[in-house]
Structures are given as structure tokens and as C-alpha cells.
Design a protein around this motif. Structure first.
Motif, PDB file in Angstrom:
ATOM      1  N   ASP A   1      -1.155   9.684   4.841  1.00 31.25           N
ATOM      2  CA  ASP A   1      -1.855  10.902   5.511  1.00 31.25           C
ATOM      3  C   ASP A   1      -2.534  10.441   6.403  1.00 31.25           C
ATOM      4  O   ASP A   1      -3.758   9.993   6.629  1.00 31.25           O
ATOM      5  N   PRO A   2      -1.873  10.851   7.811  1.00 35.39           N
ATOM      6  CA  PRO A   2      -2.321  10.466   8.882  1.00 35.39           C
ATOM      7  C   PRO A   2      -3.798  11.226   9.222  1.00 35.39           C
ATOM      8  O   PRO A   2      -4.720  10.691   9.908  1.00 35.39           O
ATOM      9  N   LYS A   3      -4.116  12.349   8.713  1.00 29.14           N
ATOM     10  CA  LYS A   3      -5.377  12.858   8.845  1.00 29.14           C
ATOM     11  C   LYS A   3      -6.537  12.342   8.429  1.00 29.14           C
ATOM     12  O   LYS A   3      -7.605  12.378   9.125  1.00 29.14           O
ATOM     13  N   THR A   4      -6.498  11.376   7.379  1.00 30.96           N
ATOM     14  CA  THR A   4      -7.616  10.833   6.852  1.00 30.96           C
ATOM     15  C   THR A   4      -7.194   9.196   7.101  1.00 30.96           C
ATOM     16  O   THR A   4      -8.141   8.188   6.782  1.00 30.96           O
ATOM     17  N   ASP A   5      -6.001   8.966   7.754  1.00 34.47           N
ATOM     18  CA  ASP A   5      -5.791   7.392   7.879  1.00 34.47           C
ATOM     19  C   ASP A   5      -5.768   6.615   6.785  1.00 34.47           C
ATOM     20  O   ASP A   5      -6.148   5.509   6.637  1.00 34.47           O
ATOM     21  N   ILE A   6      -5.190   7.383   5.699  1.00 29.29           N
ATOM     22  CA  ILE A   6      -5.029   6.484   4.546  1.00 29.29           C
ATOM     23  C   ILE A   6      -3.375   6.577   4.070  1.00 29.29           C
ATOM     24  O   ILE A   6      -2.468   7.449   4.261  1.00 29.29           O
ATOM     25  N   ALA A   7      -2.981   5.462   3.532  1.00 31.75           N
ATOM     26  CA  ALA A   7      -1.562   5.131   3.139  1.00 31.75           C
ATOM     27  C   ALA A   7      -1.788   4.451   1.709  1.00 31.75           C
ATOM     28  O   ALA A   7      -2.543   3.668   1.530  1.00 31.75           O
ATOM     29  N   LEU A   8      -0.494   4.959   0.932  1.00 29.99           N
ATOM     30  CA  LEU A   8      -0.576   4.342  -0.485  1.00 29.99           C
ATOM     31  C   LEU A   8       0.813   3.401  -0.671  1.00 29.99           C
ATOM     32  O   LEU A   8       1.852   4.038  -0.290  1.00 29.99           O
ATOM     33  N   LEU A   9       0.745   2.295  -0.986  1.00 32.45           N
ATOM     34  CA  LEU A   9       1.804   1.244  -1.256  1.00 32.45           C
ATOM     35  C   LEU A   9       1.789   0.985  -2.642  1.00 32.45           C
ATOM     36  O   LEU A   9       1.076   1.203  -3.412  1.00 32.45           O
ATOM     37  N   LYS A  10       3.184   0.339  -2.809  1.00 31.16           N
ATOM     38  CA  LYS A  10       3.342  -0.087  -4.229  1.00 31.16           C
ATOM     39  C   LYS A  10       4.164  -1.377  -4.471  1.00 31.16           C
ATOM     40  O   LYS A  10       5.031  -1.401  -3.740  1.00 31.16           O
ATOM     41  N   VAL A  11       3.700  -2.235  -5.209  1.00 30.51           N
ATOM     42  CA  VAL A  11       4.364  -3.415  -5.355  1.00 30.51           C
ATOM     43  C   VAL A  11       4.807  -3.737  -6.758  1.00 30.51           C
ATOM     44  O   VAL A  11       4.115  -2.977  -7.952  1.00 30.51           O
ATOM     45  N   GLU A  12       5.727  -4.106  -6.915  1.00 27.87           N
ATOM     46  CA  GLU A  12       6.249  -4.608  -8.296  1.00 27.87           C
ATOM     47  C   GLU A  12       6.102  -6.111  -8.481  1.00 27.87           C
ATOM     48  O   GLU A  12       6.739  -7.204  -8.087  1.00 27.87           O
ATOM     49  N   ALA A  13       4.899  -6.512  -9.458  1.00 27.27           N
ATOM     50  CA  ALA A  13       4.607  -7.872  -9.689  1.00 27.27           C
ATOM     51  C   ALA A  13       5.011  -8.442 -10.870  1.00 27.27           C
ATOM     52  O   ALA A  13       5.109  -9.728 -11.146  1.00 27.27           O
ATOM     53  N   GLY A  14       5.664  -7.542 -11.972  1.00 27.83           N
ATOM     54  CA  GLY A  14       6.040  -8.108 -13.194  1.00 27.83           C
ATOM     55  C   GLY A  14       4.885  -8.540 -14.272  1.00 27.83           C
ATOM     56  O   GLY A  14       5.144  -9.049 -15.188  1.00 27.83           O
ATOM     57  N   LYS A  15       3.731  -8.242 -13.768  1.00 28.03           N
ATOM     58  CA  LYS A  15       2.489  -8.462 -14.463  1.00 28.03           C
ATOM     59  C   LYS A  15       1.537  -7.674 -14.373  1.00 28.03           C
ATOM     60  O   LYS A  15       1.503  -7.007 -13.069  1.00 28.03           O
ATOM     61  N   PRO A  16       0.366  -7.459 -15.116  1.00 27.85           N
ATOM     62  CA  PRO A  16      -0.620  -6.622 -14.625  1.00 27.85           C
ATOM     63  C   PRO A  16      -1.500  -7.142 -13.432  1.00 27.85           C
ATOM     64  O   PRO A  16      -1.765  -8.620 -13.530  1.00 27.85           O
ATOM     65  N   LEU A  17      -1.847  -6.561 -12.457  1.00 29.27           N
ATOM     66  CA  LEU A  17      -2.481  -7.039 -11.466  1.00 29.27           C
ATOM     67  C   LEU A  17      -4.214  -6.510 -11.689  1.00 29.27           C
ATOM     68  O   LEU A  17      -4.599  -5.802 -12.129  1.00 29.27           O
ATOM     69  N   PRO A  18      -4.942  -7.819 -11.170  1.00 28.92           N
ATOM     70  CA  PRO A  18      -6.313  -7.237 -10.853  1.00 28.92           C
ATOM     71  C   PRO A  18      -6.510  -6.373 -10.193  1.00 28.92           C
ATOM     72  O   PRO A  18      -6.007  -6.166  -8.947  1.00 28.92           O
ATOM     73  N   PHE A  19      -7.536  -5.224 -10.436  1.00 26.58           N
ATOM     74  CA  PHE A  19      -7.733  -4.021  -9.623  1.00 26.58           C
ATOM     75  C   PHE A  19      -9.262  -3.648  -9.538  1.00 26.58           C
ATOM     76  O   PHE A  19      -9.792  -4.021 -10.406  1.00 26.58           O
TER      77      PHE A  19
END
Length: 455
Positions: free
Chosen positions: A112-130
Motif C-alpha cells: 500500500d504505497p499510500k501508507t508505505d506499508i508492505a506485507l511479506l510472507k516466509v515459509e519457515a517450516g516451524k512456528p516463528l516468534p512474533f
């Protein structure tokens, strides 16, 4: 009541240790055009000829790979990551480095360039700390905050400061920044701003600096804006914002006085093209004071509230029209569907043309439009109004920005086609005890309201 100043925490170490695993460094790579061929001309037989033959062409012409650095943070155990759009814009490779040193390749979910936000995704094969988002509306000026990221490519780094200000606007339509003096530098972009509970209340986006380095004025997009964007990117891969279909401006104190309003608040409608607002009966000159039960303080409030509302939702809009309050039901459209379309400027209706003659009033010299003036100005045959031919530079009109060539189309929220119309409206404003009169002007087709002193 005494004002208490609280000492800073003894240490941020426990907080930093707890939240660090969720913060990531981001490296992007993209093919860019290489520099044009040319460079120094070396005479044949020169002792430097072999050197430039060996090294002079490297990276010249064609394409070469460019890398950039930024920051981000994990928002779910299945690998969703938030960062700034400008961190990953144009990249064809995105590498995520975790606090543990592990590296994974990310895919782009949406931006979303209007708020300068991007969403990415990775496949880690395990639960990630968030980490979780907090409520940025509860952040108070003076609250402690912690910024984390990858400043200047130095790797994971923590800085602390306070919320210096709220509701800052830079250049975007939906800007709602928290200002902080926590050190933010290049490379921190996309990193999180935490409150003391370890919740993300902002995404570090920009700094104000004459040197390019931190001078204690950093800006983080408020989490209550970011969460709505992220939810839509996750669900649709794009944003879907509500659209009301009005052009607006803020209600200034002098405009409020000219309209008989007790408080300078709301969004003043200056134009209503074909769309949801016109279909619901909203008109130019209306002041929108609430939307779906939420008070509107200014034009920015309205823009953000409409954008946050669901597309297709029917929302009650309370307006002030000629001093009376009324509620209209508006079915919101989708902004993204309308942005590619031209935004037409409506022409006010009115009476016929009259013989041109001048009037000097309010520091202005005016002429009524006739067929000759319309032709000279390239206006439609049915355009009406009073043309400004001169502005006294010592007048309130000059101070407020009126200039030769402007067209006054309304005075006191009534159309003006004759010079006497404006004179009558001014006398009516004086008789009502008002110190100013509201004018609707058009400049190059664009409408704008302003209030001029009548005394």
C-alpha cells in the motif's frame, strides 16, 4: 493536581530480550540499468591502456544488481512480516535475516504505497516468534517507546525515547504518524516502534533531518492505520478503501464565523461529483460533522474514517446546511475503483449573462461574466460568476489568497451571477452581525471556500 514526572526504566534489557526475536533485517536485490558506457578516453599506447581494458567495462552498460537494506517484524507464527513499501519496492529478491542469524527468502503478499506499508510472507517450516499490535490511540505524548531495526546496515539495534507528538501528517492522504525522539536512521525503515508492554504501536518510516542522520525527529505510522492495511493485504492482496465522493477543505475559524458556526470543526464540502455523496443528497457548502457516529474534526479525519469503512457499507452522515443539522444515509463506494477516473468539477447553475460593469468591494475589482469573458477564459457557455480583475494588496482578500483571474461563484452559500448579488450578500452578512462572508471561488476549475472580512 500536582504533575508527576516518572523516572525512566532502570533498564530496557528485559523488554529488548523478549521482543528481539520477532524483529528482522531485510535485504532486497533488484536489477537496475548500469551506468552508460564512456568513461575516460585513454590514448592508444598509454601505460594505462591495459588497466582500463581490464577494468573499465565492468558494470558499464546493460544491467547490474543493486542491494538495499531495511527492517521489519513478524506478526504471526506462520511467517507474515510487515515492513515499509519503500524498502521492497522494485525488488525481485527479498531476503529475511532473523535475530538467530537464519535467513529465508520472502514473497511479497501486497503493498500500500499510500501508507508505505508492505506485507511479506516466509515459509519457515516451524512456528516463528512474533509480536502483536497495540492500540496507537492510547499512546500519550511523553510515553516511553523503543525502536528496533537495522540502522545503516549495522545489524540488530535498539534505541529508546518518548512519543514526542501524535497525529503528524507528512505528505500522504492517510498520514497519521507518531513522532518520536528514539533514534531512527536509514535502515530502520519498516522496523517496529514498541510501547513498554512490548506491543507494536508504530512502523518506523521517516526522519526529518538536514544531514540524513537522526536528530531526534522520527516518524512511525500509527498501528491503528497499519493493522487495517495489513488485514486487507492479507485477505485480498490489495487495499479496499471506502469512498464518499466529495472534495473537502478544513473549516477555519473565519469560515466558521462566516457560516454562523460556534466551533471551527468538520469538513467543508467544496465539490460533489457523480458518486455516493451526490446520490445521498450532499451538496457543495455542506459541512460534514459526523460520519457513522464519529465526530469529524477536520478534512483529514473524514478522509481516514471513510477509508476505514467497509466498501458498500451504508453509513449515516450528519451535515450542517445553512445552520440546520440533518442526517443522510450514504452507501460508500470503493476508492481504488474511482482513482483511475477523472474527477469532474461541477459547474454551478445560475441566471443569464448581464452587461459587464465593474464593482469595487472587499478590496476586489470585479466583472460579471458575459459571453465575451467566457470565450476569453475558455469557460462553458453556461458558466456564471464574478471575475476578479484586480486585488488590493493591502486587503484581506489578498492576504487570504485571492488573485486576478479567480472566479467567485457563490457568496454566503448562494450563487452570484450579477455584481449586485455579491453586494447584497455582503450587506446581509453585516446586518446579521457577522464579521466575514463565505465565498466559493474557482481557480483553473478547482473550487475552494474562503472567508473575507466584511468590515
Amino acid at each position: 493536581m500536582p504533575v508527576l514526572a516518572f523516572a525512566p526504566p532502570e533498564s530496557f534489557a528485559d523488554l529488548a530480550e523478549r521482543i528481539s526475536p520477532s524483529v528482522v533485517n531485510i535485504t532486497t536485490s533488484a536489477l537496475v540499468a548500469g551506468p552508460s558506457r564512456g568513461g575516460p578516453i585513454v590514448p592508444e599506447g598509454s601505460p594505462f591502456e591495459d588497466f582500463f581494458n581490464d577494468f573499465g567495462d565492468r558494470g558499464q552498460g546493460g544491467q547490474q544488481r543493486s542491494e538495499a537494506l531495511g527492517s521489519g517484524f513478524v506478526i504471526s507464527e506462520d511467517g507474515y512480516i510487515v515492513t515499509n513499501n519503500h524498502v521492497i519496492e522494485g525488488a525481485d529478491e527479498i531476503t529475511i535475516e532473523f535475530f538467530s542469524g537464519e535467513k529465508l527468502t520472502a514473497v511479497l503478499v501486497g503493498t500500500d504505497p499510500k501508507t508505505d506499508i508492505a506485507l511479506l510472507k516466509v515459509e519457515a517450516g516451524k512456528p516463528l516468534p512474533f509480536v502483536a499490535f497495540g492500540d496507537s490511540d492510547t499512546a500519550r505524548v511523553g510515553d516511553w517507546v523503543v525502536a528496533m531495526g537495522n540502522p545503516l546496515g549495522q545489524g540488530f539495534s535498539v534505541s529508546a525515547g518518548i512519543v514526542s507528538a501524535r497525529n503528524r501528517e507528512l505528505t500522504g492522504t492517510y498520514d497519521d504518524y507518531l513522532q518520536t525522539d528514539a533514534a531512527i536512521n536509514r535502515g530502520n525503515s519498516g522496523g517496529p516502534l514498541f510501547n513498554m508492554a512490548g506491543e507494536v504501536i508504530g512502523v518506523n518510516t521517516a526522519i526529518l533531518s538536514p544531514t540524513g542522520g537522526s536528530i531526534g525527529i522520527g516518524f512511525s505510522m500509527a498501528s491503528n492505520v497499519v493493522t487495517k492495511v495489513v488485514d486487507q493485504l492479507k485477505e485480498y492482496g490489495e487495499t479496499r478503501r471506502g469512498w464518499l465522493g466529495v472534495r473537502i477543505q478544513d473549516v477555519t475559524p473565519d469560515i466558521a464565523e462566516s457560516m454562523g458556526m460556534e466551533v471551527a470543526a468538520g469538513a467543508l464540502v467544496i465539490d460533489v461529483p457523480e458518486g455516493p455523496a451526490r446520490a445521498a443528497g450532499i451538496r457543495s457548502g455542506d459541512v460534514i460533522v459526523t460520519l457513522d457516529g464519529t465526530a469529524i474534526g477536520n478534512g483529514g479525519d473524514l478522509t481516514r474514517k471513510v477509508a476505514e469503512a467497509p466498501v458498500g457499507a451504508v453509513v449515516p452522515v450528519v451535515i450542517l446546511r445553512e445552520g440546520e443539522s440533518m442526517t443522510l444515509q450514504v452507501t460508500l463506494g470503493r476508492r481504488e475503483d474511482e482513482e483511475a477516473k477523472a474527477f469532474p468539477v461541477s459547474q454551478p447553475g445560475g441566471g443569464g449573462a448581464v452587461e459587464p460593469r465593474e464593482l469595487e468591494i472587499l478590496g476586489l475589482t470585479l466583472q460579471a461574466l458575459d459571453s465575451e469573458l467566457r470565450g476569453r477564459l475558455g469557460l462553458a457557455a453556461d458558466a456564471t460568476g464574478l471575475l476578479v480583475t484586480r486585488v488590493d494588496q493591502s486587503s484581506d482578500a489578498w492576504t487570504k489568497g485571492l488573485r486576478e483571474g479567480d472566479l467567485i461563484v457563490e457568496a454566503g452559500q448562494q450563487g452570484v451571477t450579477r455584481l449586485s448579488d455579491l453586494r447584497d450578500r455582503v450587506e446581509e452578512a453585516k446586518a446579521a452581525g457577522r464579521r466575514s462572508i463565505l465565498l466559493l471561488i474557482r481557480r483553473d476549475g478547482d473550487p475552494r471556500f474562503l472567508a473575507l472580512a466584511v468590515n
